[in-house]
Each structure stands twice: as C-alpha cells, then as structure tokens.
Enzyme design. Sequence first.
Site, PDB file in Angstrom:
ATOM      1  N   HIS A  46       0.843  -1.191   0.000  1.00 29.41           N
ATOM      2  CA  HIS A  46       0.000   0.000   0.000  1.00 29.41           C
ATOM      3  C   HIS A  46       0.877   1.240   0.000  1.00 29.41           C
ATOM      4  CE1 HIS A  46      -2.560  -3.192   1.799  1.00 29.41           C
ATOM      5  NE2 HIS A  46      -3.447  -2.668   0.975  1.00 29.41           N
TER       6      HIS A  46
ATOM      7  N   TRP B  97      10.064   1.202   2.273  1.00 27.85           N
ATOM      8  CA  TRP B  97      10.536   2.421   1.625  1.00 27.85           C
ATOM      9  C   TRP B  97      10.503   3.592   2.608  1.00 27.85           C
ATOM     10  CZ3 TRP B  97      13.310   1.109  -2.184  1.00 27.85           C
ATOM     11  CH2 TRP B  97      12.948   0.056  -3.027  1.00 27.85           C
TER      12      TRP B  97
ATOM     13  N   GLU C 146       5.970  10.373  -1.701  1.00 27.77           N
ATOM     14  CA  GLU C 146       5.079  11.442  -1.220  1.00 27.77           C
ATOM     15  C   GLU C 146       4.118  11.915  -2.305  1.00 27.77           C
ATOM     16  OE1 GLU C 146       7.072  14.381   1.178  1.00 27.77           O
ATOM     17  OE2 GLU C 146       8.644  12.948   1.692  1.00 27.77           O
TER      18      GLU C 146
END
Length: 390
Positions: free
Chosen positions: A142, A168, A369
Amino acid sequence: MSQTPASLSDFYEMDEVLSDEETMIRDTVATFVAKEWDPIVGDHFEAGTFPMELIPTIADMGLLGMHLDGYGCAGASAMAYGVACRELEAGDSGLRSFVSVQGSLCMFPIWRYGSTEQKEHWLPRMAAGEVIGCFGLTEPDHGSDPASMTTRAVRRGDSWILNGAKRWITNAGLADLAIVWANTDDGFRGFLVPTDSPGFEARKIQNKLSLRASVTGEFYMDDVEVPESMRLPDALSIGAPLSCLSEARFGIAFGAVGVARCCYEQALSYQLERPQFGKPLAGFQISQIKFADMLTDITNANLQAMRLGQLKEQHRLRPHHISMAKRHNCRVAIDTARTARAMMGANGVSTEYAPMRHAANMESVMTYEGTEEIHGLILGQQITNIPAFR
C-alpha cells in the site's frame, strides 16, 4: 550591472523578496553544501551511505524542525524552510530528505498532534539531532492508497499492540524513533515507537539505483507494545499523516528547483569551458536553445515554489497548491538533469558531476510522497469536483 552565468538561474530575481534572515539562511546552507557536502557526496552515493558525521553540523545550523516554534526549534519562516530545502537538494536529494523527514514527517506530527509531555520529551532532542526519526506510512502493498494500510494497533489495557510492516522508509535502520501509522477499531492513529522496542526490526534496503546517499529501509512489528502515552492524542484520522506529507511536499517543491538549478549551472559552466570545432560548446545554436528552455523551466518552477512560500505564510496554502508545484517542479528537475547530462557528453555520467546523480535521485522523488499521476488526480478533482482515484 551584468549578471554572472550562475546568477542568471534566478532570472526574475525572486530572491529579492527574501528577508535578511532568510537570505542568511540561504547563504549559510549553500556554503555548508559547497564546503562539507559536495566534496564527499560522490563517494557516499557510490557506497550507498549517508554521512552521519554531518548530523551535528546540520542540527547546529538549526535545520531540524526549523519551521516549528518552541521546544528547541528555530521557528523560522515558511520561506526560510523552503529556501533551505532548495539549497540542500542542490547538493543531493538524500540530504534534503534527511532534513525533511526529521522535521516535516517526524517532528511536525509530534508538534501538531502530540501531547505537551511528548513535545517536551522528544522535540528538543530531535532538533539537536540526538534522536533521529523515521515516518512509517507506506507499506509493502500500500503506497498511493494509504487508507488501505494493514498495519494494526489493538488496545490492551493501558497499552497498544502493533503488528505490521512498513517499506521504503527513509532513515529506517538509523532511526531511534518511528512515527507509526496504524489502523485501529476506531480508525487511523499515530504512535511513537522507539526502534529498540521488543518485536521491532528494521532492515536496510539494498541495491538501490536512486537516492543512494540516503538510507532507505523497511521495518516489521511483531506484537510491539507501546503505552497509551505514546499515542499521538490529536491524530484521529488519515488526515493526520496526510498533513505531514503536505509539510514535506512543500519542501520538495523548493528542493526540485535546487536540483534543476545545479544541473543547469554545471552544464553551462562545462559548455562555456569546453571547446569543440573552434569555439566553446555554449556558442552553438542548439546549446543556446537548450539553455533558454532550461532557464525558462527553472524560472517557472521557482515562481511556483516562492508563491507556495507566500501562501503558507499567509495561512492560505492548500494541498492542491502543493500538488501542482510538487508535480511540476519534479518534472522540471528530472528533465533538466537529463538534458544537462547529455550536454556534458560522456563526462556527464561520472560522479564528478551532479546531473546523472540528480536524474537518478529524481526518479525516487517523483515517486515518493505522491506520484506524478496521483498529484495529477488531486488537481483533476480540484478542477472538476469529481474524484477519479477509483
């Protein structure tokens, strides 16, 4: 007065809007990057390491949580934070990421959503670089859809039991404290999790081709127990971590300008000095058109970033404003880096020069982001009032 080639990168002289303090911060960070970072970044990029020995200097400059007030933070303006990110990322995205993750993704949620006790305990130590944080939102399955996270926190008496995995994660493996976002029976919540907690395991991700001068990892939680006092009391929905991302994306919009500027200036300097066919490469029409295009793109990106700074200081900044600038400026940065590399020929692939390294880094910055596509959909929803995420 005629401008030098380097000063032409601020073609519309936008830095004239900076206050004396903001100009001082700009110059201090730029000097640090030139003297302390640039000479070593190539080696760290090849080795896949971050120079931990520079953290005390970064903290002494007041860069960690610099846009926050109180608790040992510098309380600098939004514009100062943006300009600092611009100068940091001109050095490398890994350097800006370290400062951004610490301040915007880890210190900001404590400052915004934490209790007084949490703020007093953690923020001064984080501002001093004594405690390093990481931000645990993205999961192995996700990324762009964080609301579907599977990490769970279950209340058990006065404690919470956390299970799940995050991937990550910048600074995972270095961090002393993880800001962990989890699903509970009452919705999404944020937790402060010391990384030495029993059941918490962090691993460095190997074999990266991007952001190599930055430590990226993953962490796993197997029945990690934290007390209720370590829950962020005012973080009560998925909007909390998304607000942290907005803080960090603001810095990225500025940082991408630094990347583009660095690549443009290096290509210009290189072509002014390298002769081919009896004159400098910069004297050929095809080169000058490329320089004109790059400078126009950089100017447009800088205008967007500086306007973000003004809107933030006026408390008028909205997430869709940031999405436009993050999306646009990252595209400008990677395109400029690729063009600059080509203009430097075979020499451009060496770590002696920045464009190839910056181009590789921007592959990650365009993804994390919020991908280019996700930010496009955020803008599309703002334009049409129709969500198209599903």
